[in-house]
Design a protein around this motif. Sequence first.
Motif, PDB file in Angstrom:
ATOM      1  N   GLU A   1     -44.833 -38.813  50.374  1.00 35.54           N
ATOM      2  CA  GLU A   1     -44.929 -37.243  50.880  1.00 35.54           C
ATOM      3  C   GLU A   1     -46.147 -36.771  49.877  1.00 35.54           C
ATOM      4  O   GLU A   1     -46.616 -35.594  50.282  1.00 35.54           O
ATOM      5  N   ILE A   2     -46.847 -37.477  48.879  1.00 32.36           N
ATOM      6  CA  ILE A   2     -47.858 -36.831  48.261  1.00 32.36           C
ATOM      7  C   ILE A   2     -49.228 -36.940  49.047  1.00 32.36           C
ATOM      8  O   ILE A   2     -49.586 -38.171  49.367  1.00 32.36           O
ATOM      9  N   ASP A   3     -49.789 -35.803  49.175  1.00 32.38           N
ATOM     10  CA  ASP A   3     -51.171 -35.952  49.858  1.00 32.38           C
ATOM     11  C   ASP A   3     -52.297 -36.293  48.847  1.00 32.38           C
ATOM     12  O   ASP A   3     -52.070 -35.762  47.528  1.00 32.38           O
ATOM     13  N   THR A   4     -53.112 -37.026  49.085  1.00 36.18           N
ATOM     14  CA  THR A   4     -54.350 -37.666  48.206  1.00 36.18           C
ATOM     15  C   THR A   4     -55.385 -36.884  47.987  1.00 36.18           C
ATOM     16  O   THR A   4     -56.118 -36.956  47.138  1.00 36.18           O
TER      17      THR A   4
ATOM     18  N   CYS B   1     -57.481 -33.516  40.241  1.00 37.00           N
ATOM     19  CA  CYS B   1     -56.036 -33.771  39.960  1.00 37.00           C
ATOM     20  C   CYS B   1     -55.535 -33.493  41.467  1.00 37.00           C
ATOM     21  O   CYS B   1     -55.869 -32.813  42.505  1.00 37.00           O
ATOM     22  N   LEU B   2     -54.294 -34.056  41.855  1.00 36.28           N
ATOM     23  CA  LEU B   2     -53.692 -33.945  43.500  1.00 36.28           C
ATOM     24  C   LEU B   2     -52.976 -32.732  43.139  1.00 36.28           C
ATOM     25  O   LEU B   2     -53.056 -31.825  42.335  1.00 36.28           O
ATOM     26  N   ALA B   3     -52.593 -32.122  44.488  1.00 30.90           N
ATOM     27  CA  ALA B   3     -52.101 -30.526  44.807  1.00 30.90           C
ATOM     28  C   ALA B   3     -50.357 -30.887  44.202  1.00 30.90           C
ATOM     29  O   ALA B   3     -50.045 -30.079  44.834  1.00 30.90           O
ATOM     30  N   PHE B   4     -50.114 -32.008  43.761  1.00 29.40           N
ATOM     31  CA  PHE B   4     -48.803 -32.214  43.367  1.00 29.40           C
ATOM     32  C   PHE B   4     -48.522 -32.569  41.770  1.00 29.40           C
ATOM     33  O   PHE B   4     -49.527 -33.097  41.296  1.00 29.40           O
ATOM     34  N   GLY B   5     -47.686 -32.182  41.516  1.00 26.53           N
ATOM     35  CA  GLY B   5     -47.512 -32.140  39.785  1.00 26.53           C
ATOM     36  C   GLY B   5     -46.029 -32.309  39.427  1.00 26.53           C
ATOM     37  O   GLY B   5     -45.074 -32.527  40.627  1.00 26.53           O
ATOM     38  N   VAL B   6     -45.727 -32.260  38.226  1.00 24.23           N
ATOM     39  CA  VAL B   6     -44.213 -32.368  37.494  1.00 24.23           C
ATOM     40  C   VAL B   6     -44.048 -31.515  36.700  1.00 24.23           C
ATOM     41  O   VAL B   6     -45.011 -30.659  36.055  1.00 24.23           O
TER      42      VAL B   6
ATOM     43  N   GLY C   1     -45.405 -24.999  46.100  1.00 25.43           N
ATOM     44  CA  GLY C   1     -43.949 -24.711  45.554  1.00 25.43           C
ATOM     45  C   GLY C   1     -42.780 -25.697  46.336  1.00 25.43           C
ATOM     46  O   GLY C   1     -41.764 -25.616  46.084  1.00 25.43           O
ATOM     47  N   SER C   2     -43.479 -26.347  47.461  1.00 25.33           N
ATOM     48  CA  SER C   2     -42.299 -27.373  48.009  1.00 25.33           C
ATOM     49  C   SER C   2     -42.030 -28.512  47.198  1.00 25.33           C
ATOM     50  O   SER C   2     -42.797 -28.953  46.489  1.00 25.33           O
ATOM     51  N   LYS C   3     -40.807 -29.189  47.136  1.00 25.00           N
ATOM     52  CA  LYS C   3     -40.452 -30.180  46.538  1.00 25.00           C
ATOM     53  C   LYS C   3     -40.431 -31.319  47.268  1.00 25.00           C
ATOM     54  O   LYS C   3     -40.039 -31.330  48.371  1.00 25.00           O
ATOM     55  N   HIS C   4     -40.562 -32.564  46.784  1.00 23.37           N
ATOM     56  CA  HIS C   4     -41.022 -33.826  47.400  1.00 23.37           C
ATOM     57  C   HIS C   4     -40.187 -34.679  46.528  1.00 23.37           C
ATOM     58  O   HIS C   4     -40.139 -34.579  45.303  1.00 23.37           O
ATOM     59  N   THR C   5     -39.715 -35.764  47.339  1.00 19.80           N
ATOM     60  CA  THR C   5     -39.065 -36.966  46.431  1.00 19.80           C
ATOM     61  C   THR C   5     -39.624 -38.488  46.710  1.00 19.80           C
ATOM     62  O   THR C   5     -38.698 -39.278  45.998  1.00 19.80           O
TER      63      THR C   5
ATOM     64  N   LEU D   1     -54.088 -41.627  38.584  1.00 19.28           N
ATOM     65  CA  LEU D   1     -52.590 -42.450  38.380  1.00 19.28           C
ATOM     66  C   LEU D   1     -51.849 -42.655  39.600  1.00 19.28           C
ATOM     67  O   LEU D   1     -50.882 -43.147  39.639  1.00 19.28           O
ATOM     68  N   TYR D   2     -52.238 -41.988  40.529  1.00 15.44           N
ATOM     69  CA  TYR D   2     -51.717 -41.979  42.210  1.00 15.44           C
ATOM     70  C   TYR D   2     -51.286 -43.460  42.428  1.00 15.44           C
ATOM     71  O   TYR D   2     -50.176 -43.867  42.801  1.00 15.44           O
ATOM     72  N   PRO D   3     -52.240 -44.448  42.327  1.00 14.48           N
ATOM     73  CA  PRO D   3     -51.828 -45.697  42.873  1.00 14.48           C
ATOM     74  C   PRO D   3     -50.500 -46.446  42.080  1.00 14.48           C
ATOM     75  O   PRO D   3     -49.629 -47.468  42.498  1.00 14.48           O
ATOM     76  N   TYR D   4     -50.281 -46.207  40.856  1.00 15.93           N
ATOM     77  CA  TYR D   4     -49.422 -46.431  39.991  1.00 15.93           C
ATOM     78  C   TYR D   4     -47.882 -45.726  40.066  1.00 15.93           C
ATOM     79  O   TYR D   4     -47.218 -46.069  39.181  1.00 15.93           O
ATOM     80  N   LEU D   5     -47.895 -44.478  40.727  1.00 16.94           N
ATOM     81  CA  LEU D   5     -46.776 -43.934  40.699  1.00 16.94           C
ATOM     82  C   LEU D   5     -45.368 -44.496  41.248  1.00 16.94           C
ATOM     83  O   LEU D   5     -45.716 -45.593  42.063  1.00 16.94           O
ATOM     84  N   SER D   6     -44.363 -44.250  40.914  1.00 17.40           N
ATOM     85  CA  SER D   6     -43.027 -44.650  41.231  1.00 17.40           C
ATOM     86  C   SER D   6     -43.190 -44.248  42.929  1.00 17.40           C
ATOM     87  O   SER D   6     -43.354 -43.357  43.176  1.00 17.40           O
ATOM     88  N   ASP D   7     -42.498 -45.214  43.622  1.00 16.09           N
ATOM     89  CA  ASP D   7     -42.256 -44.771  45.007  1.00 16.09           C
ATOM     90  C   ASP D   7     -41.172 -43.720  45.090  1.00 16.09           C
ATOM     91  O   ASP D   7     -41.359 -42.710  46.185  1.00 16.09           O
ATOM     92  N   GLU D   8     -40.306 -43.535  44.287  1.00 18.12           N
ATOM     93  CA  GLU D   8     -39.219 -42.449  44.366  1.00 18.12           C
ATOM     94  C   GLU D   8     -39.675 -41.748  43.144  1.00 18.12           C
ATOM     95  O   GLU D   8     -39.562 -41.997  42.035  1.00 18.12           O
ATOM     96  N   ILE D   9     -40.099 -40.501  43.509  1.00 20.58           N
ATOM     97  CA  ILE D   9     -40.600 -39.580  42.379  1.00 20.58           C
ATOM     98  C   ILE D   9     -40.643 -38.315  42.911  1.00 20.58           C
ATOM     99  O   ILE D   9     -40.975 -37.737  44.233  1.00 20.58           O
ATOM    100  N   GLU D  10     -39.889 -37.355  42.017  1.00 24.60           N
ATOM    101  CA  GLU D  10     -39.997 -35.843  42.351  1.00 24.60           C
ATOM    102  C   GLU D  10     -41.046 -35.304  42.017  1.00 24.60           C
ATOM    103  O   GLU D  10     -41.786 -35.215  40.696  1.00 24.60           O
ATOM    104  N   THR D  11     -41.681 -34.480  42.763  1.00 26.26           N
ATOM    105  CA  THR D  11     -42.867 -33.765  42.757  1.00 26.26           C
ATOM    106  C   THR D  11     -42.783 -32.226  43.299  1.00 26.26           C
ATOM    107  O   THR D  11     -41.961 -32.259  44.097  1.00 26.26           O
ATOM    108  N   ILE D  12     -43.599 -31.362  42.866  1.00 24.04           N
ATOM    109  CA  ILE D  12     -43.673 -30.130  43.393  1.00 24.04           C
ATOM    110  C   ILE D  12     -45.074 -29.891  43.823  1.00 24.04           C
ATOM    111  O   ILE D  12     -46.088 -30.218  43.056  1.00 24.04           O
TER     112      ILE D  12
END
Length: 128
Positions: A109-112, A118-123, A101-105, A86-97
């Motif tokens: 910022e998401i490491d692939t 699965c990525l090391a980032f989630g929702v 535990g760090s939060k990203h917007t 799903l990574y290529p299709y994610l919104s550019d502005e997306i809140e992930t954790i």
Amino acid sequence: MTLLDRCEAIKRTILRATAESMMYESWDDEFRLKNIREVPEIVSKWEEKHGSFKIDPNEMTEEDLIKLDFGQWSEESNIRLIPIWLYPYLSDEIETISISGSKHTTKAEIDTDHRFGCLAFGVIPKEV
């Protein structure tokens, strides 16, 4: 199309292209790769008809995330990890954790890097 419908269409298209490329021995490697790499082009054509296919999984329920193979980070956490397909299709502005535990917007910022698809980032799933 609902958000779930869009995600399922993307997933089906990736799986179809990959399966074809594995099955058809008469295809040379260059054509197999071309078949898979055309998936984003197919999705772009859908956008002309159905609107944006930029995905924000924060708007999805846990049931939807499970259907799409979002991984459960741990028994103690309700974080659902984003599947790499799903990574290529994610919104550019997306809140992930991240799993730390760090939060990203943003997507940037998401490491692939991934484990078990699965990525090391989630929702956090949307409450019903």
